[in-house]
Design a protein around this motif. Structure first.
Motif, PDB file in Angstrom:
ATOM      1  N   GLY A 186     -29.425  12.901 -29.038  1.00 14.58           N
ATOM      2  CA  GLY A 186     -29.833  12.903 -30.299  1.00 14.58           C
ATOM      3  C   GLY A 186     -29.034  14.023 -31.141  1.00 14.58           C
ATOM      4  N   MET A 187     -29.295  13.618 -32.637  1.00 16.35           N
ATOM      5  CA  MET A 187     -28.632  14.309 -33.575  1.00 16.35           C
ATOM      6  C   MET A 187     -29.594  14.582 -34.912  1.00 16.35           C
ATOM      7  N   ASN A 218     -32.812  21.335 -26.483  1.00 17.28           N
ATOM      8  CA  ASN A 218     -32.361  20.101 -25.770  1.00 17.28           C
ATOM      9  C   ASN A 218     -32.383  18.742 -26.524  1.00 17.28           C
ATOM     10  N   GLU A 219     -31.422  18.425 -27.333  1.00 17.54           N
ATOM     11  CA  GLU A 219     -31.763  17.171 -27.688  1.00 17.54           C
ATOM     12  C   GLU A 219     -31.310  15.921 -27.198  1.00 17.54           C
ATOM     13  N   ASP A 220     -30.902  16.207 -26.038  1.00 17.76           N
ATOM     14  CA  ASP A 220     -30.601  14.925 -25.037  1.00 17.76           C
ATOM     15  C   ASP A 220     -31.833  14.605 -24.596  1.00 17.76           C
ATOM     16  N   ASN A 221     -31.757  13.339 -23.994  1.00 20.75           N
ATOM     17  CA  ASN A 221     -33.142  12.721 -23.128  1.00 20.75           C
ATOM     18  C   ASN A 221     -32.636  11.849 -22.061  1.00 20.75           C
ATOM     19  N   MET A 269     -32.077  12.420 -38.601  1.00 22.50           N
ATOM     20  CA  MET A 269     -32.250  12.329 -37.123  1.00 22.50           C
ATOM     21  C   MET A 269     -31.563  10.712 -36.769  1.00 22.50           C
ATOM     22  N   GLY A 270     -30.931  10.840 -35.469  1.00 22.85           N
ATOM     23  CA  GLY A 270     -30.477   9.597 -35.090  1.00 22.85           C
ATOM     24  C   GLY A 270     -30.240   9.760 -33.705  1.00 22.85           C
ATOM     25  N   GLY A 317     -33.111  15.603 -33.455  1.00 22.68           N
ATOM     26  CA  GLY A 317     -32.513  15.247 -32.592  1.00 22.68           C
ATOM     27  C   GLY A 317     -33.242  14.704 -31.228  1.00 22.68           C
ATOM     28  N   SER A 318     -34.257  15.973 -30.920  1.00 19.54           N
ATOM     29  CA  SER A 318     -34.969  15.498 -29.705  1.00 19.54           C
ATOM     30  C   SER A 318     -35.837  14.423 -30.106  1.00 19.54           C
TER      31      SER A 318
END
Length: 291
Positions: free
Chosen positions: A46-47, A24-27, A116-117, A53-54
């Motif tokens: 995230g990416m 899961n790269e979302d937060n 990442m970003g 990403g995470s």
């Protein structure tokens, strides 16, 4: 009128890995002050591949959240409403810039995280004022009894094609470049977030989400869920379930703020926002601040 008596907010948020991704790269981070009508939601998508990403989205929500939670202090409460509005806006800008710098620093320290970003969408509510900011294609929406409105416009190549008339909304949803964003945290030394401030005049829901939700549910479907599913804060679970049932190819994050104004103070206006001479998709908003 006492702020604590007339304005009430409740907040919920949820992130889900989806049905396909291994990470899961979302937060998401949210906060609801225990005694005052103040809170926020921050969603970051995230990416940058495995772990990157995470890491970026975690840095974003944590640094932004810590800055926002420090806003409401005795000095802030003693200020005028106009001064409070400026404090919120300046703190938000500082928070976004600090998060951007911290992501860049983490990339410098660890070359494996070099790509990442993260996108970010933020809603800050204080009494009857809400400030919305975003970078990328994570979105913010408002629902009330008058209707449903998207408060953000994606920073993406597809949105630029829509704006130029080259694509319509349906074509954009199927485009193979729909995930190519033009603004994000942690990519450039300086960032240019969109920031708008609105005044709430009746009960409403504010929803923030990552594109793992909007890839599957269009504005009409989102409107239907927010209109019919109660308790309102449980829409987070319903919307994520719906996206997963439709494929869940991406991580999915949803945050909801439920704003309630006591009946004695509710406006007799026919819309949650007083209408300015603006674009059609903004005809129920008062835009008080634009960056």
């Amino acid at each position: 009128m006492p702020a604590t008596a007339s304005h009430r907010i409740a907040i919920n948020g949820l992130t889900d890995i989806g049905q396909v991704r291994n990470e899961n790269e979302d937060n998401i981070r949210w906060y609801n002050h225990p005694t005052l009508p103040f809170g926020y939601v921050v969603v970051a998508d995230g990416m940058g591949g495995y772990n990157g990403g995470s890491t970026a989205s975690t840095i974003a929500v944590n640094y932004i959240g810590k800055h926002l939670e420090a806003i409401v202090n005795p000095t802030f409460q003693s200020c005028t409403p106009n001064q409070q509005e400026l404090i919120i806006q300046s703190t938000l800008i500082e928070a976004i810039n600090v998060a951007n710098a911290e992501i860049l620093l983490a990339k410098q320290k660890n070359p494996q995280l070099g790509q990442m970003g993260t996108t970010v969408a933020i809603a800050i509510i204080w009494q009857d004022q809400v400030t919305i900011s975003h970078l990328g294609d994570s979105r913010a929406y408002l629902w009330d009894k008058q209707g449903f409105i998207q408060l953000t416009k994606d920073h993406s190549l597809v949105q630029e094609l829509i704006d130029s008339g080259s694509l319509n909304e349906d074509q954009a949803r199927q485009s193979n470049i729909r995930n190519q964003i033009t603004r994000a945290l942690g990519v450039t030394q300086s960032v240019d977030p969109s920031i708008n401030n609105y005044q709430l005049t009746q009960n409403c829901l504010l929803m923030l989400c990552s594109d793992g939700l909007t890839e599957y549910l269009d504005n009409g479907q989102l409107d239907y869920v927010l209109s019919t599913h109660r308790p309102a804060l449980e829409c987070c679970y319903r919307l994520i379930d719906d996206a997963n049932l439709l494929g869940g190819k991406d991580n999915i994050s949803v945050g909801i703020i439920e704003y309630t104004l006591e009946a004695a103070h509710q406006s007799s206006s026919q819309a949650t926002f007083t209408a300015p001479p603006a674009q059609p998709d903004e005809d129920i908003t008062v835009r008080k601040f634009v960056q």
